[in-house]
Scaffold this active site. Structure first.
Site, PDB file in Angstrom:
ATOM      1  N   ASP A 113     -29.809  18.073 -10.067  1.00 22.22           N
ATOM      2  CA  ASP A 113     -29.949  18.966  -8.986  1.00 22.22           C
ATOM      3  C   ASP A 113     -31.458  19.024  -8.352  1.00 22.22           C
ATOM      4  O   ASP A 113     -31.655  18.979  -7.320  1.00 22.22           O
ATOM      5  CB  ASP A 113     -29.367  20.254  -9.186  1.00 22.22           C
ATOM      6  CG  ASP A 113     -27.834  20.122  -9.057  1.00 22.22           C
ATOM      7  OD1 ASP A 113     -27.387  19.199  -8.383  1.00 22.22           O
ATOM      8  OD2 ASP A 113     -27.122  21.090  -9.312  1.00 22.22           O
ATOM      9  N   GLU A 149     -27.955  11.804  -7.759  1.00 23.76           N
ATOM     10  CA  GLU A 149     -27.257  10.409  -8.665  1.00 23.76           C
ATOM     11  C   GLU A 149     -28.510   9.789  -9.119  1.00 23.76           C
ATOM     12  O   GLU A 149     -28.321   9.355 -10.390  1.00 23.76           O
ATOM     13  CB  GLU A 149     -26.381   9.896  -7.719  1.00 23.76           C
ATOM     14  CG  GLU A 149     -25.167  10.439  -7.029  1.00 23.76           C
ATOM     15  CD  GLU A 149     -24.420  11.182  -8.444  1.00 23.76           C
ATOM     16  OE1 GLU A 149     -24.471  10.876  -9.617  1.00 23.76           O
ATOM     17  OE2 GLU A 149     -23.518  12.276  -8.307  1.00 23.76           O
TER      18      GLU A 149
HETATM   19 ZN   LIG Z   1     -24.173  14.991 -11.488  1.00 22.18          ZN
END
Ligand SMILES: [Zn+2]
Length: 680
Positions: A584, A520
């Protein structure tokens, strides 16, 4: 809401229900790292996803009512029962009228009352259909469009979407916003793709529209012709719509104009009527996200007969309300949107659907009871502590980046330090006192809830931004970054075992939940997020050289993922998934750095036969254990900005030297990429 530049952690499209239980302190929590879920017959350097998750996948076939089944959806589904118990006890509490307990209890009881709903048939739609039938000129379509939100049709589904949004270039202000919409298929691309499966899908859609109109009483041949009309209008609207990749660039979505300008561009739609009807007669300016869409709408309004527009509106009226009508409507809706589009075999039981609806319509009322019962202040403190450790890791990461100049680094650090951390649930609960919930009136409750939400969104126009607001309900198993607010949000629902557990050693906790937090945070600096500054304004704070360096590194990632096959011969659209793929990789790198510094003074030993480093990565890999039906994979390939679970695992670890060292992978192994990518 639709437009807000928020980036989710998981696909929102298929996680229809985002509900769960939270921190229970029972003894039998599933561990963050579960050795029995692995498949040690596969080499970790060959296919790390299969190595981490092979056992889990064997043990967990996809249930008939699900499109996919993974650690996250299992957590949601298992624990939906917890929300059910809250709702059931509220339904039988006999609470005082107006209480939050009365609202969630009566809402749920009304939804569960299948007998009443069944007996009503299509009657709850009568008023909306009459209003459409009475239209006497195309000029009045604006009135019906404005009233549809109040008549049981999702205001997001007919013609276009209208709401409020933070001004992209003045993050202190909320303005009105008109966005593309009006389609019955999940994406504009579905109207144009020319492969055999896409053509089949369009045939199935025509068939579905026809059947729904037949359920309203139209004769089969009439309904078949009407379905063609719907397809014709929607195809033209789709042509004017931006693609998902185009929508990733916020500059493509910002066209602030006066109400007069919008009227000039699409004069056949009576905007003045529309704004008056939704309560803003003197609206002076707004953001029009996709001007070409409103031109296409205008052309269609000129071109198509009033009778065609009535057909289109009738379809959207029944489409938007199908789930709250009798079983004939619910089943036909499921036939297309559940079975054909996602491969689901069975409609979920009624209590699951009603729990999801309650979460959607009264999420912060239900969320209060949920948090009180399942999310402890300690859990919140622990999560916050980990967030701060990941943020510290990002600070040192930015400082040590080899490719970024000092000027841009300073702006990046300023942005990082301004990120607001929101954990668990809102500081202040939404006030539902103006929303009336009446037991026994299922459609009435849903309509009033939609009207309440529509009005709540519009009431923000012209007011300062409320930075405490959440875009997700507390029990949601998901997380998001909001570029316009520059905040990261972790609902109570995702801070739970087996994703996070205080009983686990730190390594898998950091690999799993630490990776999510890092993900995030990295969104603030992905291809989309990096275009907003510390205050959430769309403003370029990059030197041209640094922007170029970023793009080169991002291109490495989109090239990498574009080579992965999803299903059949469909490859990942690496430009669509770029932001998620960057997040990621960045997220796991940050989590690894944070875990290193968290444990630097500790002497770590192997546990269950795995070194601490290995446990970090297996913890990450096991967060992605899951299976997806082929139909759902095809759907996701078009609509989902996230890569499939397998590549959210293998695509990331194969770029990380720390992974290679942890498992002693040889050069040339599938999990060791020769030219590893790295952005952050
Ligand atoms: Zn995301």
């Amino acid at each position: 809401m639709h437009i807000r530049k928020i980036t989710l952690f998981l696909s929102a499209f298929l996680l229809a229900s985002l509900v769960v239980m939270a921190q229970t302190h029972t003894a039998k929590q599933p561990p963050v790292l579960d050795v029995s879920s692995m498949d040690k017959s596969v080499g970790p350097c060959v296919d790390f996803f299969a190595y981490s998750c092979g056992g889990w996948i064997k043990k967990n076939p996809i249930p008939p009512d699900q499109a996919s089944w993974g650690v996250y959806s299992k957590l949601q589904d298992d624990n939906k029962a917890e929300l059910r118990s809250i709702l059931e006890s509220a339904a039988s509490a006999g609470a005082r009228r107006g209480d939050v307990t009365q609202k969630i209890g009566d809402y749920y009881a009304s939804c569960m009352d299948e007998k009443v709903i069944q007996a009503a048939g299509a009657k709850p739609l009568t008023e909306a259909l009459e209003r459409i039938e009475k239209l006497s000129s195309k000029g009045d379509i604006a009135d019906v469009a404005a009233s549809m939100g109040y008549l049981g049709v999702s205001y997001q589904s007919a013609l276009f979407n209208f709401s409020s949004d933070q001004d992209f270039k003045d993050s202190t202000q909320v303005i009105a916003e008109a966005d593309q919409g009006g389609l019955g298929l999940p994406d504009r691309d579905f109207y144009f793709k020319d492969d055999a499966k896409s053509r089949d899908l369009r045939r199935a859609y025509l068939d579905h529209v026809q059947k729904m109109l037949q359920l309203l009483g139209d004769k089969p041949d009439v309904a078949a012709a009407e379905a063609q009309t719907v397809m014709q209008i929607e195809t033209e609207l789709a042509k004017g719509s931006l693609t998902r990749v185009e929508r990733r660039d916020p500059n493509n979505l910002y066209h602030k104009m006066t109400a007069q300008q919008l009227e000039q561009e699409s004069p056949s739609f009576h905007w003045a009527h529309y704004f008056t009807r939704v309560g803003f007669p003197s609206l002076t300016s707004l953001n029009v996200t996709a001007p070409a869409f409103f031109k296409a709408l205008n052309t269609e309004l000129e071109k198509e007969d009033l009778s065609h527009w009535k057909t289109y509106l009738r379809w959207h009226a029944v489409h938007g309300s199908a789930l709250y009508l009798s079983s004939a409507f619910v089943n036909e809706d499921f036939n297309f949107y559940g079975k054909t589009l996602q491969g689901r075999e069975q409609l979920p039981p009624r209590w699951k659907r009603c729990t999801e609806d309650a979460d959607n319509d009264l999420g912060e009322a239900l969320g209060q009871a949920y948090v009180a019962k399942y999310f402890s202040p300690q859990a919140k403190q622990e999560a916050l502590k980990m967030v701060k450790e990941i943020e510290a890791a990002m600070e040192s990461d930015i400082n040590s980046l080899p490719w970024m100049t000092l000027t841009t680094k300073q702006h990046a650090l300023e942005k990082l330090r301004a990120v607001a951390n929101k954990i668990g649930y809102p500081e202040q609960w939404r006030d539902y006192s103006k929303l009336e919930i009446v037991r026994g009136d299922e459609m009435g409750n849903v309509v009033r809830a939609r009207q309440f939400e529509f009005s709540r969104q519009l009431a923000k126009i012209g007011k300062p931004v409320d930075r405490n607001e959440w875009q997700m309900t507390p029990p949601t198993v998901n997380a998001y970054y909001d570029g316009q607010k520059n905040d990261i949000n972790f609902p109570a629902g995702i801070l739970q075992p087996p994703l996070f557990s205080p009983e686990s050693d730190a390594a898998p906790n950091f690999g799993n939940t630490g990776g999510t937090i890092g993900h995030e945070l990295t969104h603030g600096f992905d291809d989309e997020g990096r275009q907003f500054d510390a205050q959430g304004n769309l403003r370029d704070w990059w030197t041209p050289e640094d922007a170029k360096e970023f793009q080169t590194r991002a291109a490495c990632i989109s090239d990498q993922y574009s080579q992965y096959t999803i299903v059949d011969d469909i490859k990942i659209n690496g430009k669509l998934t770029l932001g998620e793929d960057v997040a990621d990789l960045g997220g796991l790198i940050l989590a690894y750095m944070a875990w290193r510094s968290h444990t630097q003074t500790q002497k770590l030993e192997p546990i269950e036969g795995f070194t601490p480093e290995q446990r970090f990565f297996i913890g990450y890999g096991q967060s992605w254990c899951g299976n997806t039906r082929d139909e759902a994979k095809r759907l996701r390939a078009t609509v989902d900005p996230h890569s499939p679970d397998k590549y959210r695992t293998n695509g990331v670890v194969s770029n990380m030297p720390a992974f290679r060292e942890a498992f002693h992978c040889k050069t040339g192994s599938p999990m060791v990429r020769e030219n590893a990518c790295r952005v952050w």
